[in-house]
Design a protein around this motif. Structure first.
Motif, PDB file in Angstrom:
ATOM      1  N   ALA A  75      15.476  -0.928   9.757  1.00  0.00           N
ATOM      2  CA  ALA A  75      16.393  -0.373   8.759  1.00  0.00           C
ATOM      3  C   ALA A  75      16.977  -1.485   7.894  1.00  0.00           C
ATOM      4  CB  ALA A  75      17.508   0.412   9.447  1.00  0.00           C
ATOM      5  N   VAL A  76      17.346  -2.601   8.529  1.00  0.00           N
ATOM      6  CA  VAL A  76      17.873  -3.745   7.778  1.00  0.00           C
ATOM      7  C   VAL A  76      16.791  -4.330   6.872  1.00  0.00           C
ATOM      8  CG1 VAL A  76      18.787  -6.092   8.002  1.00  0.00           C
ATOM      9  CG2 VAL A  76      19.664  -4.251   9.466  1.00  0.00           C
ATOM     10  N   ALA A  77      15.559  -4.428   7.377  1.00  0.00           N
ATOM     11  CA  ALA A  77      14.455  -4.949   6.571  1.00  0.00           C
ATOM     12  C   ALA A  77      14.173  -4.033   5.387  1.00  0.00           C
ATOM     13  CB  ALA A  77      13.209  -5.103   7.437  1.00  0.00           C
ATOM     14  N   PHE A  78      14.265  -2.735   5.595  1.00  0.00           N
ATOM     15  CA  PHE A  78      14.032  -1.792   4.507  1.00  0.00           C
ATOM     16  C   PHE A  78      15.116  -1.938   3.438  1.00  0.00           C
ATOM     17  CE2 PHE A  78      14.548   2.369   2.467  1.00  0.00           C
ATOM     18  CZ  PHE A  78      13.248   2.630   2.057  1.00  0.00           C
ATOM     19  N   ARG A  79      16.368  -2.054   3.859  1.00  0.00           N
ATOM     20  CA  ARG A  79      17.441  -2.269   2.878  1.00  0.00           C
ATOM     21  C   ARG A  79      17.195  -3.524   2.048  1.00  0.00           C
ATOM     22  NH1 ARG A  79      20.798  -4.957   0.587  1.00  0.00           N
ATOM     23  NH2 ARG A  79      20.024  -6.752   1.751  1.00  0.00           N
ATOM     24  N   ARG A  80      16.751  -4.582   2.720  1.00  0.00           N
ATOM     25  CA  ARG A  80      16.474  -5.843   2.032  1.00  0.00           C
ATOM     26  C   ARG A  80      15.331  -5.658   1.026  1.00  0.00           C
ATOM     27  NH1 ARG A  80      15.389  -9.212   6.440  1.00  0.00           N
ATOM     28  NH2 ARG A  80      17.655  -9.438   6.659  1.00  0.00           N
ATOM     29  N   ALA A  81      14.309  -4.922   1.417  1.00  0.00           N
ATOM     30  CA  ALA A  81      13.142  -4.736   0.554  1.00  0.00           C
ATOM     31  C   ALA A  81      13.463  -3.932  -0.701  1.00  0.00           C
ATOM     32  CB  ALA A  81      12.023  -4.052   1.338  1.00  0.00           C
TER      33      ALA A  81
ATOM     34  N   GLY B 113       4.331  -0.471   7.060  1.00  0.00           N
ATOM     35  CA  GLY B 113       4.653  -1.846   6.670  1.00  0.00           C
ATOM     36  C   GLY B 113       5.835  -1.950   5.729  1.00  0.00           C
ATOM     37  N   ILE B 114       6.672  -2.977   5.966  1.00  0.00           N
ATOM     38  CA  ILE B 114       7.836  -3.240   5.108  1.00  0.00           C
ATOM     39  C   ILE B 114       7.781  -4.666   4.569  1.00  0.00           C
ATOM     40  CG2 ILE B 114      10.360  -3.351   5.010  1.00  0.00           C
ATOM     41  CD1 ILE B 114      10.433  -1.458   7.421  1.00  0.00           C
ATOM     42  N   VAL B 115       7.696  -5.629   5.473  1.00  0.00           N
ATOM     43  CA  VAL B 115       7.784  -7.052   5.107  1.00  0.00           C
ATOM     44  C   VAL B 115       6.531  -7.480   4.356  1.00  0.00           C
ATOM     45  CG1 VAL B 115       8.082  -9.388   5.990  1.00  0.00           C
ATOM     46  CG2 VAL B 115       9.253  -7.469   7.105  1.00  0.00           C
ATOM     47  N   GLU B 116       6.759  -8.274   3.288  1.00  0.00           N
ATOM     48  CA  GLU B 116       5.682  -8.850   2.481  1.00  0.00           C
ATOM     49  C   GLU B 116       4.783  -7.784   1.858  1.00  0.00           C
ATOM     50  OE1 GLU B 116       3.638 -11.696   4.893  1.00  0.00           O
ATOM     51  OE2 GLU B 116       5.344 -13.065   4.992  1.00  0.00           O
ATOM     52  N   ARG B 117       5.338  -6.648   1.555  1.00  0.00           N
ATOM     53  CA  ARG B 117       4.627  -5.607   0.806  1.00  0.00           C
ATOM     54  C   ARG B 117       5.373  -5.353  -0.503  1.00  0.00           C
ATOM     55  NH1 ARG B 117       1.065  -1.543   2.765  1.00  0.00           N
ATOM     56  NH2 ARG B 117       0.130  -2.116   4.763  1.00  0.00           N
ATOM     57  N   SER B 118       4.628  -5.045  -1.540  1.00  0.00           N
ATOM     58  CA  SER B 118       5.274  -4.658  -2.787  1.00  0.00           C
ATOM     59  C   SER B 118       5.903  -3.286  -2.598  1.00  0.00           C
ATOM     60  CB  SER B 118       4.254  -4.629  -3.930  1.00  0.00           C
ATOM     61  OG  SER B 118       3.230  -3.686  -3.663  1.00  0.00           O
TER      62      SER B 118
END
Length: 283
Positions: A227-233, A181-186
């Motif tokens: 990968a883009v979502a991870f960079r954002r997180a 999980g990436i999105v909406e996780r601390s």
């Protein structure tokens, strides 16, 4: 204040892909040189890119080296046997890698240096080689602070964070954070986030288009959107897409880069594809 100079000698994933369709981005597997201001050299991974790097290091007279291995899959290790400094008795080489509960780092690497795979045993190489498990806590090499942590990928695999007083860099070439999980996780629940948080440059696995990833979940690699979502997180300031799929030609990779840029928010930095020969200077 120290600086970091990153040179990409290989950024392909899985197997080397030489040929006319991979000229622009390169066909050598993972290897990144980290040059320090005082001339010291750290090397990240020993894919086939390390072969040309080794010849360059010999020409430059570099005889003190540290090699940091993320894991021991063959595409990150296969160039080590042909790494010229390994065959020079004047060279001192420290090899760092992920610990394993089964065998030590030296014993695991030695498998690729034994018949029928290779005619010379690891214990017989001329260089003075020391094998070290990466520490659980940050450590320092030649003025650079390093941290390693286990990440989601089959087998013992780590990512690295390198940091000086003025710059930071994270290297996560084989990583599938979407699996947990990436999105909406601390950030403390995202694989690799502690290594990549707020870095100046993030090298991250982006092997697949989204439709390719759907049939490869659990293989240990990421889609470009992940990968883009991870960079954002993690808030990395620059994203280099790494570990290119061997079946992707230069044309395919150009489309992948354009797609990565199209899905970023307007205020976000645009992702770039890693290219063999690319040099990044961090002040």
């Amino acid at each position: 204040m120290s600086s970091l100079r990153l040179t990409i000698w290989g950024c392909r994933g899985s197997v080397p892909t030489p040929g006319p369709k991979t000229v622009a981005f390169g066909g050598n597997t993972s290897c990144v040189e980290v040059g320090l201001k005082d001339g010291a050299v750290l090397v990240l991974d020993a894919g086939t890119g390390i072969i040309d790097l080794g010849l360059d290091l010999v020409d430059r007279g570099v005889r003190r080296l540290h090699l940091l291995l993320t894991h021991l899959h063959l595409d990150h290790l296969e160039g080590l046997r042909f790494f010229a400094p390994l065959w020079d008795e004047r060279v001192t080489l420290d090899i760092w890698g992920p610990p394993s509960p089964m065998l030590g780092l030296q014993e695991r690497i030695a498998r690729s240096f034994s018949p029928p795979l290779f005619p010379i045993e690891l214990r017989d190489v001329p260089a003075r080689v020391t094998f070290r498990d990466v520490p659980r806590e940050p450590w320092r090499i030649d003025g650079v602070s390093l941290a390693a942590d286990l990440v989601v990928h089959p087998g013992p695999t780590v990512g690295f964070r390198l940091e000086t007083a003025g710059s930071s860099f994270a290297y996560l070439p084989d990583h599938e954070p979407a699996l947990v999980g990436i999105v909406e996780r601390s950030s403390d629940w995202i694989s690799g986030a502690a290594l990549a948080e707020d870095v100046d440059v993030l090298f991250h696995d982006a092997q697949y288009f989204e439709d390719e990833y759907e049939t490869r979940v659990g293989w240990g690699h990421s889609s470009v959107s992940d990968a883009v979502a991870f960079r954002r997180a993690v808030g990395a300031r620059r994203l280099l897409l790494f570990h290119h799929e061997p079946q992707h030609s230069d044309d395919s990779l150009e489309r992948l880069e354009a797609h990565a840029q199209s899905i970023a928010a307007p205020e976000e930095p645009k992702a770039e594809l890693a290219r063999e020969g690319m040099v990044i200077e961090l002040p």
